[in-house]
Design a protein around this motif. Structure first.
Motif, PDB file in Angstrom:
ATOM      1  N   HIS A 180      20.528  -4.245 -10.568  1.00  0.00           N
ATOM      2  CA  HIS A 180      19.222  -4.105 -11.224  1.00  0.00           C
ATOM      3  C   HIS A 180      18.154  -3.795 -10.189  1.00  0.00           C
ATOM      4  N   CYS A 181      17.149  -3.022 -10.582  1.00  0.00           N
ATOM      5  CA  CYS A 181      16.038  -2.664  -9.700  1.00  0.00           C
ATOM      6  C   CYS A 181      14.774  -3.421 -10.083  1.00  0.00           C
ATOM      7  N   TYR A 182      14.017  -3.807  -9.084  1.00  0.00           N
ATOM      8  CA  TYR A 182      12.766  -4.532  -9.237  1.00  0.00           C
ATOM      9  C   TYR A 182      11.647  -3.807  -8.485  1.00  0.00           C
ATOM     10  N   THR A 183      10.411  -4.105  -8.840  1.00  0.00           N
ATOM     11  CA  THR A 183       9.248  -3.620  -8.106  1.00  0.00           C
ATOM     12  C   THR A 183       8.854  -4.668  -7.067  1.00  0.00           C
ATOM     13  N   VAL A 184       8.514  -4.211  -5.860  1.00  0.00           N
ATOM     14  CA  VAL A 184       7.978  -5.096  -4.823  1.00  0.00           C
ATOM     15  C   VAL A 184       6.460  -4.958  -4.836  1.00  0.00           C
ATOM     16  N   LEU A 185       5.771  -6.069  -5.035  1.00  0.00           N
ATOM     17  CA  LEU A 185       4.312  -6.064  -5.148  1.00  0.00           C
ATOM     18  C   LEU A 185       3.604  -6.509  -3.879  1.00  0.00           C
ATOM     19  N   GLY A 186       4.268  -7.294  -3.037  1.00  0.00           N
ATOM     20  CA  GLY A 186       3.624  -7.759  -1.816  1.00  0.00           C
ATOM     21  C   GLY A 186       4.244  -9.041  -1.309  1.00  0.00           C
ATOM     22  N   TRP A 187       3.422  -9.899  -0.713  1.00  0.00           N
ATOM     23  CA  TRP A 187       3.946 -11.118  -0.110  1.00  0.00           C
ATOM     24  C   TRP A 187       2.954 -12.265  -0.294  1.00  0.00           C
ATOM     25  N   ALA A 188       3.446 -13.473  -0.065  1.00  0.00           N
ATOM     26  CA  ALA A 188       2.611 -14.674  -0.128  1.00  0.00           C
ATOM     27  C   ALA A 188       3.118 -15.672   0.909  1.00  0.00           C
ATOM     28  N   TYR A 189       2.237 -16.561   1.320  1.00  0.00           N
ATOM     29  CA  TYR A 189       2.586 -17.592   2.307  1.00  0.00           C
ATOM     30  C   TYR A 189       1.982 -18.907   1.841  1.00  0.00           C
ATOM     31  N   ARG A 190       2.842 -19.848   1.479  1.00  0.00           N
ATOM     32  CA  ARG A 190       2.393 -21.144   0.982  1.00  0.00           C
ATOM     33  C   ARG A 190       3.219 -22.266   1.608  1.00  0.00           C
ATOM     34  N   ASN A 191       2.533 -23.304   2.082  1.00  0.00           N
ATOM     35  CA  ASN A 191       3.205 -24.493   2.611  1.00  0.00           C
ATOM     36  C   ASN A 191       4.254 -24.125   3.662  1.00  0.00           C
ATOM     37  N   CYS A 192       3.849 -23.209   4.537  1.00  0.00           N
ATOM     38  CA  CYS A 192       4.705 -22.762   5.652  1.00  0.00           C
ATOM     39  C   CYS A 192       5.965 -22.040   5.184  1.00  0.00           C
ATOM     40  N   ILE A 202       0.834  -1.204   0.000  1.00  0.00           N
ATOM     41  CA  ILE A 202       0.000   0.000   0.000  1.00  0.00           C
ATOM     42  C   ILE A 202       0.870   1.257   0.000  1.00  0.00           C
ATOM     43  N   ARG A 203       2.165   1.074   0.018  1.00  0.00           N
ATOM     44  CA  ARG A 203       3.135   2.150  -0.160  1.00  0.00           C
ATOM     45  C   ARG A 203       4.115   1.673  -1.228  1.00  0.00           C
ATOM     46  N   PRO A 204       4.440   2.497  -2.207  1.00  0.00           N
ATOM     47  CA  PRO A 204       5.299   2.026  -3.313  1.00  0.00           C
ATOM     48  C   PRO A 204       6.638   1.513  -2.807  1.00  0.00           C
ATOM     49  N   MET A 205       7.001   0.322  -3.257  1.00  0.00           N
ATOM     50  CA  MET A 205       8.234  -0.325  -2.814  1.00  0.00           C
ATOM     51  C   MET A 205       9.024  -0.829  -4.017  1.00  0.00           C
ATOM     52  N   THR A 206      10.325  -0.698  -3.925  1.00  0.00           N
ATOM     53  CA  THR A 206      11.234  -1.228  -4.943  1.00  0.00           C
ATOM     54  C   THR A 206      12.397  -1.928  -4.251  1.00  0.00           C
ATOM     55  N   ALA A 207      13.079  -2.793  -4.981  1.00  0.00           N
ATOM     56  CA  ALA A 207      14.221  -3.534  -4.433  1.00  0.00           C
ATOM     57  C   ALA A 207      15.329  -3.562  -5.459  1.00  0.00           C
ATOM     58  N   TRP A 208      16.546  -3.862  -5.010  1.00  0.00           N
ATOM     59  CA  TRP A 208      17.681  -3.880  -5.932  1.00  0.00           C
ATOM     60  C   TRP A 208      18.687  -4.932  -5.506  1.00  0.00           C
ATOM     61  N   THR A 209      19.473  -5.384  -6.487  1.00  0.00           N
ATOM     62  CA  THR A 209      20.481  -6.408  -6.259  1.00  0.00           C
ATOM     63  C   THR A 209      21.857  -5.770  -6.053  1.00  0.00           C
ATOM     64  N   TYR A 210      22.827  -6.609  -5.690  1.00  0.00           N
ATOM     65  CA  TYR A 210      24.201  -6.143  -5.511  1.00  0.00           C
ATOM     66  C   TYR A 210      24.845  -5.787  -6.853  1.00  0.00           C
ATOM     67  N   GLY A 211      25.919  -5.008  -6.793  1.00  0.00           N
ATOM     68  CA  GLY A 211      26.647  -4.649  -8.005  1.00  0.00           C
ATOM     69  C   GLY A 211      27.133  -5.872  -8.764  1.00  0.00           C
ATOM     70  N   SER A 212      27.391  -6.965  -8.059  1.00  0.00           N
ATOM     71  CA  SER A 212      27.782  -8.239  -8.663  1.00  0.00           C
ATOM     72  C   SER A 212      27.443  -9.330  -7.664  1.00  0.00           C
TER      73      SER A 212
END
Length: 468
Positions: free
Chosen positions: A394-406, A365-375
Motif C-alpha cells: 500500500h502507498c501512503y502520503t508523507v506530510l512531514g515530521w514531528a518531535y515530541r518527548n524526545c 516542501i517536495r512531494p513525498m510518498t511511502a509504501w509498505t512491503y508486499g507482505s
C-alpha cells in the motif's frame, strides 16, 4: 543546519533512480470502505459506524485481521497477484474464470455448505471436497484451555477462491479490477457494471487540500497518495484549467497536464468532462473528495485513466489505473526528478535526516510518498500489519515530521481517509507551517493521518520517494 547540508549521502544514504525490486517494490490495495459500499450497493456513513472492523468483516466476507496483508488473498488485492520475488503485480482476476458448482441450494453445494453438525476432520475434508487431510494446513493452534484444543485451518486456494467467487460476482470484480479480456478499442466508451457517468459536482469546494483525495474501489492508492502529496507540498500545482463546451456555459471540459518524469517535458495534455462513474443512487465508486460536492480528485483520476488507456473517448476505464508506482505518478503530475529511498539499507538516523532534508518547518516542501512491503512476512524483521493497522502492499502520503518527548515521528496519511497506524503512534495535535500559517493537524481525528516513530517506520515500511 541548512537543508542542503543534510542531503549529504553520508547522512542519508545514496538515493536510487528506480524503485526497489521484489517485496520492497511499491504496491497497491483497494480501499475497503469504498469496496464495502460497492458490495452492499449503498453509501455508508462511516462516521456513524461504531464498529467499523465488524461491519467490514461482515460485508467483505473476510476476517478483519486478514484484510491488510495480501498473503491471505483477500478482496483488497483483487486484480493483483504476488509474484515469486514477493512483489505485487496487476493480473486479471482468477475470480472471473471460476465456475460455480451446480446444486439446488447453497446448503447442498460443497464447498458452499456450512460445516455445522460435522463431527470429525474427515467429515470436514469430505464436505470441502478435499482428498486428504494433508491438504488442510494448520494456521494456528490454541492450547490455552486445559480441555480444549482449538485449530485454525488455512483452506486450500481452490476452495478459498470458490468461496470468494460466491461473494464477488464477475460484475463486481470487473467494477474493481481491470479485465483485459474486454479488449476495448481506443474509441469505445467504458462504463462499470450497474453504473453510469454522472455529474461529479464542483471542481473545487474551496481549493486543493491534502486531505481531499480519497481512494475509491480500485487499487490505485499510488495515484491518490501522489495527489495528496502534491496538494500539500505544492499547493498551487493542482489547478483547474477549464473551457466551456456549450453556449449555455453549463458544460465544461477540464485540462490536466501530464509530464514525462525526470524533467523530460510534457507528455500529454488530457481533456475530460466533469462526469464520473457513479452508482444508480448517485454515489462515487472511485476517487472522491473528503469534502462533499467536490470533484477534483475524481476528475484528475479520470484524466489519468485516459492517459493510461490511450482512449479518445470521454469515458476511460478507471480500473486500468490499478497498480503502479507512487513516485512515478508524482513525477507524472509535476515533471520532477524521482529519488527512491529504501528502508532496509538505511538506519533510522539516515531515514530521519533524509525526511527532514525535504521539509521546512515540519512540512514537506517536495512531494513525498511511502509504501509498505508486499507482505508483513517479507519485511527483514517480519511484522503483523493487521494488528498495527498498517496496510501491506500500500502507498501512503508523507506530510512531514514531528518531535515530541524526545521521540522522532514521521507524519503520514492513508489515502483511504481512514485506518491510521496504531503501533508507536503519536496521539496529539501537531503543527506544520503551511506556506503562510501554522496549520494544526489533529491526529485524534479519523481521517487517515497519523504520526509513527521513525524506527517503527523502518520496520513496517519498505521505502519512500521524493520528487524534486
Amino acid at each position: 543546519m541548512p537543508i542542503e547540508s543534510i542531503s549529504d549521502p553520508s547522512l542519508t544514504g545514496r538515493a536510487l533512480t528506480e524503485p526497489p525490486q521484489g517485496a520492497a517494490a511499491p504496491g497497491c490495495a483497494i480501499n475497503p470502505y469504498a469496496l464495502a459500499e460497492v458490495v452492499s450497493g449503498k453509501r455508508i456513513d462511516w462516521k456513524q459506524v461504531a464498529n467499523k472492523p465488524a461491519l467490514l468483516e461482515q460485508v467483505l466476507g473476510m476476517p478483519y485481521e486478514e484484510l491488510f496483508d495480501p498473503k491471505f488473498g483477500g478482496p483488497l488485492y483483487i486484480g493483483g497477484a504476488r509474484q515469486p520475488d514477493g512483489s505485487m503485480r496487476a493480473q486479471r482476476s482468477t475470480l472471473l474464470d471460476i465456475e460455480m458448482p451446480s446444486g439446488p441450494n447453497d446448503a447442498e453445494r460443497p464447498p458452499m455448505a456450512e460445516l455445522g453438525g460435522l463431527t470429525s476432520l474427515k467429515d470436514i475434508a469430505r464436505t470441502l471436497n478435499i482428498n486428504s487431510l494433508d491438504d488442510l494446513t494448520v494456521g494456528c493452534i490454541d492450547w490455552s484451555r486445559a480441555t480444549k484444543l482449538r485449530l485454525t485451518f488455512d483452506l486450500p486456494r481452490a476452495v478459498s477462491d470458490l468461496r470468494m467467487a460466491r461473494h464477488y460476482t464477475p460484475d463486481l470484480v470487473r467494477t474493481v479490477s481491470h479485465d483485459p479480456a474486454l479488449q476495448l478499442g481506443n474509441n469505445q466508451d467504458w462504463t462499470p457494471p450497474n453504473a453510469s457517468w454522472q455529474d461529479g459536482g464542483r471542481f473545487f469546494d474551496e481549493t486543493a487540500e491534502f486531505y481531499d483525495p480519497v481512494q475509491g474501489a480500485v487499487a490505485n492508492c499510488y495515484f491518490i497518495a501522489a495527489l495528496s502529496a502534491i496538494a500539500w507540498a505544492q499547493p498551487y500545482r493542482i489547478a483547474q484549467h477549464t473551457r466551456a463546451t456549450g453556449a449555455s456555459q453549463s458544460q465544461f471540459f477540464d485540462r490536466v497536464t501530464f509530464y514525462k518524469p525526470d524533467n523530460q517535458g510534457i507528455d500529454r495534455e488530457i481533456e475530460v468532462s466533469e462526469t464520473v462513474p457513479k452508482t444508480a443512487g448517485g454515489n462515487f465508486i472511485y476517487a472522491r473528495s473528503s469534502e462533499s460536492g467536490e470533484a477534483w480528485p475524481a476528475i484528475y483520476e479520470k484524466a489519468f485513466a485516459k492517459l493510461e488507456t490511450g482512449t479518445t473517448t470521454d469515458h476511460p476505464d478507471i480500473t486500468a489505473t490499478g497498480w503502479g508506482d507512487c513516485v512515478w505518478a508524482t513525477a507524472q503530475l509535476t515533471g520532477g526528478s524521482r529519488a527512491y529511498h529504501d528502508t532496509a539499507s538505511r538506519s533510522a538516523d539516515q531515514l530521519w535526516h533524509t525526511l527532514r532534508s525535504h521539509c521546512l518547518s515540519y512540512r514537506t516542501i517536495r512531494p513525498m510518498t511511502a509504501w509498505t512491503y508486499g507482505s508483513g512476512a517479507d519485511a527483514p524483521d517480519p511484522v503483523d500489519y493487521s494488528s498495527a493497522q498498517v496496510v501491506g502492499s500500500h502507498c501512503y502520503t508523507v506530510l512531514g515530521w514531528a518531535y515530541r518527548n524526545c521521540k522522532r515521528y514521521i507524519l503520514l496519511r492513508n489515502p483511504w481517509g481512514n485506518t491510521e497506524a496504531t503501533v508507536n503512534a503519536l496521539d496529539a495535535t501537531v503543527y506544520a507551517h503551511d506556506v503562510s500559517w501554522w496549520r494544526p493537524i489533529a491526529l485524534k481525528e479519523v481521517d487517515g493521518t497519523f504520526a509513527m516513530e521513525i524506527g517503527t517506520f523502518k520496520r513496517y515500511f519498505a521505502g519512500f520517494g521524493v520528487v524534486s
